[in-house]
Design an enzyme around this catalytic site. Structure first.
Site, PDB file in Angstrom:
ATOM      1  N   ASP A  83       0.908  -1.109  -0.384  1.00  0.00           N
ATOM      2  CA  ASP A  83      -0.201   0.012   0.285  1.00  0.00           C
ATOM      3  C   ASP A  83       0.687   1.374   0.214  1.00  0.00           C
ATOM      4  O   ASP A  83       1.886   1.320   0.617  1.00  0.00           O
ATOM      5  CB  ASP A  83      -0.785   0.237   1.429  1.00  0.00           C
ATOM      6  N   ASP A  94      -3.245   7.096  -3.485  1.00  0.00           N
ATOM      7  CA  ASP A  94      -3.252   6.222  -2.191  1.00  0.00           C
ATOM      8  C   ASP A  94      -3.537   5.030  -2.887  1.00  0.00           C
ATOM      9  O   ASP A  94      -4.820   4.856  -3.900  1.00  0.00           O
ATOM     10  CB  ASP A  94      -3.796   6.797  -1.635  1.00  0.00           C
ATOM     11  N   HIS A 154     -11.810   5.646   1.794  1.00  0.00           N
ATOM     12  CA  HIS A 154     -12.310   7.415   2.848  1.00  0.00           C
ATOM     13  C   HIS A 154     -11.888   8.220   1.588  1.00  0.00           C
ATOM     14  O   HIS A 154     -11.191   8.315   0.040  1.00  0.00           O
ATOM     15  CB  HIS A 154     -10.946   7.685   3.877  1.00  0.00           C
ATOM     16  N   HIS A 162      -6.943  10.667   5.422  1.00  0.00           N
ATOM     17  CA  HIS A 162      -7.650   9.974   5.693  1.00  0.00           C
ATOM     18  C   HIS A 162      -9.026  11.403   5.741  1.00  0.00           C
ATOM     19  O   HIS A 162      -8.948  11.171   7.377  1.00  0.00           O
ATOM     20  CB  HIS A 162      -8.060   8.831   6.990  1.00  0.00           C
ATOM     21  N   GLU A 187     -10.969   0.791  -1.204  1.00  0.00           N
ATOM     22  CA  GLU A 187     -10.236  -0.060  -0.812  1.00  0.00           C
ATOM     23  C   GLU A 187     -10.888  -0.995  -0.192  1.00  0.00           C
ATOM     24  O   GLU A 187     -10.536  -1.255   1.301  1.00  0.00           O
ATOM     25  CB  GLU A 187      -8.921   0.067  -0.177  1.00  0.00           C
ATOM     26  N   GLU A 282      -7.120  -1.033  -3.708  1.00  0.00           N
ATOM     27  CA  GLU A 282      -7.096   0.177  -3.974  1.00  0.00           C
ATOM     28  C   GLU A 282      -7.077   0.917  -4.891  1.00  0.00           C
ATOM     29  O   GLU A 282      -5.902   1.050  -5.310  1.00  0.00           O
ATOM     30  CB  GLU A 282      -6.203   0.588  -1.973  1.00  0.00           C
TER      31      GLU A 282
HETATM   32 MN    MN Z   1      -3.922   3.251   0.940  1.00  0.00          MN
HETATM   33 MN    MN Z   2      -6.233   4.037   1.611  1.00  0.00          MN
END
Ligand code: MN
Ligand code: MN
Length: 296
Positions: A83, A94, A154, A162, A187, A282
């Site tokens: 991630d 992200d 998010h 977030h 995600e 994600e």
């Molecule tokens: Mn992430």
């Molecule tokens: Mn994330």
């Protein structure tokens, strides 16, 4: 297109490049720290900054694992989630993907990827986030697995990794409606277990209390020199998460005190409580009137 969208897209492009490169790097026998540092250094080389430490979460670790300084641990034949996040002037992209190095969990990986694809196809202004959760949950269950119920997608805001809205990976009842221009990360986490994570024991990721970032005069009031030094370094990351190994000196006893005193927030490794294996996919998206731009 505004600055916020432009910079998010640019950060996303960098992550796309790195994800391709990871195919030759995420292999059994590689040191975890080599993978993490590769990602973080490449983000910097390409002109952005890491938005948070590279997470390398293995098997029933779902998230928030990053190696420590001098970590000797090696990647084994496992299910590994990578991630990664990059930002330009605080505008964050992200993204995450899962590698099945066991060659026995391909369906688990496919379930997360398909759930993400199906979710993305629903995204446009006006859609309730509960609809996205519903599609994710249905897709995951059609593969015979469960979502991790207490991990969510998010929103992304400047310097905030977030933010609202919370995007559940199941149908959670009416939520908020997506709006044009919102930047969100979806995600899905998929597991062979019961679908719940809890804090594990290892903690290597932290972030500053936003109040300290807003008023850094508070740092001068900290009496212990070593604690002050940590905060002075940490403030470079503003409200974004950082790794303990990014600090020049961070004895556990001082870091733990800063957490207890409310200066730092900690992000322990999140572990699936029934020992289930976890996969994740994600992407970061910009919500548009009739669809979405996938930036990662
Ligand atoms: Mn992430
Ligand atoms: Mn994330």
């Amino acid at each position: 297109m505004n600055e916020r969208e432009e910079k998010t897209i640019k950060a996303g492009k960098i992550l796309k490049t790195i994800k391709k490169e990871l195919n030759s790097i995420v292999k059994p026998g590689k040191k975890l720290i080599e993978i993490a540092e590769y990602v973080e250094n490449r983000i910097i080389e390409m002109g952005a900054k890491p938005a948070f430490p590279c997470n390398i979460s293995i098997n029933s670790n779902a998230a928030h694992f990053t190696p420590k300084r001098g970590d000797e641990r090696i990647l084994e034949e496992s299910v590994v989630k990578i991630d990664i996040g990059a930002h330009l002037d605080g505008y964050v992209a992200d993204t995450a993907l899962t590698f099945d190095l066991t060659h026995e969990n391909q369906k688990l990986v496919e379930a997360a990827e398909t759930a993400l694809e199906n979710a993305i196809s629903q995204v446009k202004a006006g859609v309730d986030v509960s609809k996205i959760g519903k599609v994710i949950e249905e897709t995951i269950k059609s593969f015979g697995f469960r979502p991790v119920y207490n991990l969510t997608g998010h929103g992304l805001d400047r310097w905030i990794a977030h933010s609202k809205p919370t995007i559940y990976n199941y149908e959670a009842g009416k939520g908020v409606k997506l709006e044009e221009g919102m930047i969100i990360a979806i995600e899905p986490f998929v597991t062979t277990g019961i679908g719940k994570v809890a804090d594990g024991t290892e903690v290597e990721i932290f972030s500053l209390n936003p109040k300290i970032v807003q008023n850094d005069k508070n740092i001068k009031l900290v009496r212990m020199r070593q604690a002050r030094e940590i905060l002075k370094e940490a403030i470079n990351y503003k409200t974004l998460p950082f790794a303990k190994r990014w600090l020049s000196k961070a004895p556990d006893i001082i870091v733990n005190k800063l957490v207890r005193d409310g200066f730092l927030r900690s992000y322990p490794v999140l572990v699936e409580v029934s020992g289930g294996i976890v996969s994740q996919a994600e992407h970061t998206l910009i919500v548009e009137k009739d669809s979405a731009i996938v930036v990662t």
